[in-house]
Motif scaffolding. Sequence first.
Motif, short mmCIF file in Angstrom:
data_model
loop_
_atom_site.label_atom_id
_atom_site.label_comp_id
_atom_site.label_asym_id
_atom_site.label_seq_id
_atom_site.Cartn_x
_atom_site.Cartn_y
_atom_site.Cartn_z
N LEU A 127 78.67 61.48 48.47
CA LEU A 127 78.69 61.08 49.88
C LEU A 127 80.11 60.85 50.39
O LEU A 127 80.32 60.72 51.61
CB LEU A 127 77.87 59.80 50.08
CG LEU A 127 76.34 59.95 49.97
CD1 LEU A 127 75.67 58.59 50.09
CD2 LEU A 127 75.80 60.90 51.03
N ASP A 128 81.05 60.80 49.49
CA ASP A 128 82.46 60.59 49.87
C ASP A 128 83.03 61.91 50.39
O ASP A 128 83.22 62.86 49.63
CB ASP A 128 83.25 60.10 48.66
CG ASP A 128 84.72 59.85 49.00
OD1 ASP A 128 85.00 59.53 50.18
OD2 ASP A 128 85.56 60.00 48.10
N ILE A 129 83.27 61.99 51.68
CA ILE A 129 83.80 63.21 52.29
C ILE A 129 85.06 62.87 53.09
O ILE A 129 85.34 61.71 53.38
CB ILE A 129 82.76 63.88 53.22
CG1 ILE A 129 82.41 62.93 54.38
CG2 ILE A 129 81.52 64.27 52.46
CD1 ILE A 129 81.54 63.56 55.43
N SER A 130 85.80 63.91 53.42
CA SER A 130 87.01 63.74 54.22
C SER A 130 87.01 64.74 55.36
O SER A 130 86.48 65.85 55.23
CB SER A 130 88.26 63.94 53.35
OG SER A 130 88.33 65.26 52.87
N VAL A 131 87.60 64.34 56.49
CA VAL A 131 87.75 65.20 57.66
C VAL A 131 89.23 65.47 57.84
O VAL A 131 90.02 64.53 57.98
CB VAL A 131 87.16 64.54 58.91
CG1 VAL A 131 87.34 65.44 60.13
CG2 VAL A 131 85.70 64.20 58.70
N PRO A 132 89.66 66.73 57.80
CA PRO A 132 91.10 67.03 57.89
C PRO A 132 91.67 66.61 59.25
O PRO A 132 91.03 66.78 60.29
CB PRO A 132 91.15 68.55 57.71
CG PRO A 132 89.79 69.03 58.09
CD PRO A 132 88.84 67.95 57.70
N LYS A 133 92.84 66.03 59.21
CA LYS A 133 93.52 65.61 60.43
C LYS A 133 94.38 66.75 60.97
O LYS A 133 94.86 67.59 60.24
CB LYS A 133 94.37 64.38 60.16
CG LYS A 133 93.59 63.15 59.72
CD LYS A 133 94.51 61.97 59.47
CE LYS A 133 93.72 60.74 59.03
NZ LYS A 133 94.62 59.58 58.77
N ASP A 134 94.57 66.72 62.30
CA ASP A 134 95.44 67.70 62.97
C ASP A 134 95.03 69.13 62.61
O ASP A 134 95.89 69.99 62.38
CB ASP A 134 96.91 67.47 62.59
CG ASP A 134 97.37 66.07 62.97
OD1 ASP A 134 96.93 65.57 64.02
OD2 ASP A 134 98.15 65.48 62.18
N SER A 135 93.74 69.39 62.55
CA SER A 135 93.25 70.74 62.26
C SER A 135 92.36 71.18 63.41
O SER A 135 91.69 70.37 64.05
CB SER A 135 92.47 70.76 60.94
OG SER A 135 91.39 69.86 61.00
N LYS A 136 92.36 72.46 63.66
CA LYS A 136 91.60 73.01 64.78
C LYS A 136 91.23 74.45 64.49
O LYS A 136 91.70 75.05 63.51
CB LYS A 136 92.41 72.92 66.08
CG LYS A 136 93.78 73.57 65.99
CD LYS A 136 94.61 73.28 67.22
CE LYS A 136 96.03 73.87 67.09
NZ LYS A 136 96.85 73.59 68.29
N ALA A 137 90.38 75.00 65.33
CA ALA A 137 89.93 76.38 65.18
C ALA A 137 89.99 77.09 66.53
O ALA A 137 89.58 76.53 67.55
CB ALA A 137 88.52 76.43 64.61
N THR A 138 90.51 78.29 66.53
CA THR A 138 90.50 79.15 67.71
C THR A 138 89.39 80.18 67.53
O THR A 138 89.38 80.92 66.54
CB THR A 138 91.84 79.85 67.89
OG1 THR A 138 92.86 78.86 68.08
CG2 THR A 138 91.82 80.78 69.10
N VAL A 139 88.46 80.20 68.46
CA VAL A 139 87.29 81.06 68.36
C VAL A 139 87.28 82.05 69.52
O VAL A 139 87.42 81.65 70.69
CB VAL A 139 85.98 80.22 68.37
CG1 VAL A 139 84.77 81.12 68.24
CG2 VAL A 139 86.01 79.19 67.26
#
Length: 629
Positions: A425-437
């Motif tokens: 259950l221990d997860i991480s969300v990357p900071k300063d990351s984005k996606a161009t679609v």
Amino acid sequence: MTVAAAIVSVALLWIAYRHRTYRSDWLQDWANWLGRIGDRPTWSVIPTLLFVTTILTAFFGFIWDVSLHIGRGRDSGPLANPAHYFILVGLFFLFIAGALAMILPRNDDRSVAIPGRAAVRITRTWYAPTAGILVATCGLYALIGFPLDDIWHRIFGQDVTLWGPTHLMLIGGAGFSLIAVILLLHEGYLAATLGGKKSQVPEEGTSSLFGWTIPEWVSGPFMTKLAQSIACGGLLIGLSVFQVEFDFGVEQFRLAFQPMLIIAAGVFGCVVARLWAGAGATFIAVAFAALIRVIVAVLVSPILGEPRNVFPLYLAIAVVVELLALIPRLRANAIAFGAVAGLLGATVGVYGESLWVRQMHLIPWPTSLWPTILAIGLPVGLTVGLTAGLFCRALESRPLPRPAVRRSIVVAMILVIAGSTLYLLDISVPKDSKATVRLTEAPQVDGFRMVTADVEMQPPTLVSDNPDWVTILAWQGGGKDLHGLVVDRLEKVGPGHYRSTKAFPVSGHWKTVLRVQDGRTMTAVPIYLAADPAIGAHETSALPEFTRPFDREINVLQRERKFDHPAWLFSTATWIVAALTILVIWVLSWGAARINAAYFPRPDQRPLVAGAKRGGPKAGRKPEPTVAA
């Protein structure tokens, strides 16, 4: 629903009252007729037959309910979903099956009926089989989950996931009930052969009812082995319900949970099948489980038009267990057999299952997942195998190990599974990351706007070369051909650059999301989210080209959840549900130990004699012969 449950409860109490006060004989006549099956006491056979019908009804409703949530979204109310009625009826009659096992025992001469040595005293003249109490407890635990689920949704919002705490109560109670039913069959066998009133097993003349006669072969060894094998097949199905999100391809938790759950369910179910039902029983159990899953999958998807679902096969684990059982000395020690089977099931067995997952499931296991599978699977397989062996030891004609040993095994299993769950259950969300679609129009399907996507992630090193998944998920949108679910595993073009392999919808009520899971990293970007006035959510439009930041998956997939409550309230409620679950496990453990101790006490243990009282039996009542010399 409360009124309906009250009416059924009153009817059940009225039947029980008339049966136990000898004012009605129809239930006893019916019980004697069916009791010829397997040469078991009536209180063991009838609840088991009722249980088979009710658990299949509840399971169909459960799969249908999950598919409706995946394909159409949340319910407008607790009874607005037709699948809920199948679940409610199934779980309520699960409780009734346990209650029947408790109320059926009685003697024709009106003396106090004691159904075997392990019976539990309810009143001065009423004794109930231990396993009947266990079945009723599991049914009651699952039923309590329904009103608690409604309260949970009102406080915390609708968590559209199978693994909501109250959802786990519903499916956990049904899953655990299979263990209780196996104990009910076993307690009935012991009562018929080693103890209890002889009249509790129907006589030869009771095998005919209204002209219908049960053939002799039905009560022979073949039927007994078949019934035990099918019960273990049901056990595999019951322990597999926790994996159903993975079966639909909309797993909302880390992918490593799937092999961990397959190891736990496969090892426990196959070990019990082989040691309890005999050679070849694991294959019968696996075949029965697969047959039921295929029937339900066909009913739900092609016939009812909901999303497709697949299931774990467990065949590789079954082969490992059957081959291991060819070693007589190991097979003779159930606990050691379970330990070795658990280790082999967590390695060789789960590798074989990965081949099935690769061919049938929407998201296969990447090679990068195997270190985590082994690190978690080996301790889970070992402790679950030990517990399965201990359970089989309780089904043998010899005493269990010392209390300290068996308690240590069960507690170790709970701690290992809990620790593995907390780790995953221990997860991480990357900071300063984005996606161009960048979206490209495609032909419409079911009247919905369809597009394909070209995705570039920043930074390009956000995802490793072998992630758990990089997918686009579109769900909860309905449609005759789309069935409310589209899952596309993206094709890698370059570092951080991916391209869709099929078109997906971005209009109507659909929720379309770019999803990434890579080790502990679990994050998502919304592509299209329909407006939802009921929760005050605005539309996230699918523009021809856009750049959006990665966010926590739960914020995107479960927009209905509420976070305007104290953090301690959610934690407290979760731990209450966890405590109730551990209590059910303790009750099942107590029941298995009590049944074993009643017939095969340890040398240092005082024999358990049901019906023994201080000062002897009550005056005016016949003493009950419960223990053979």
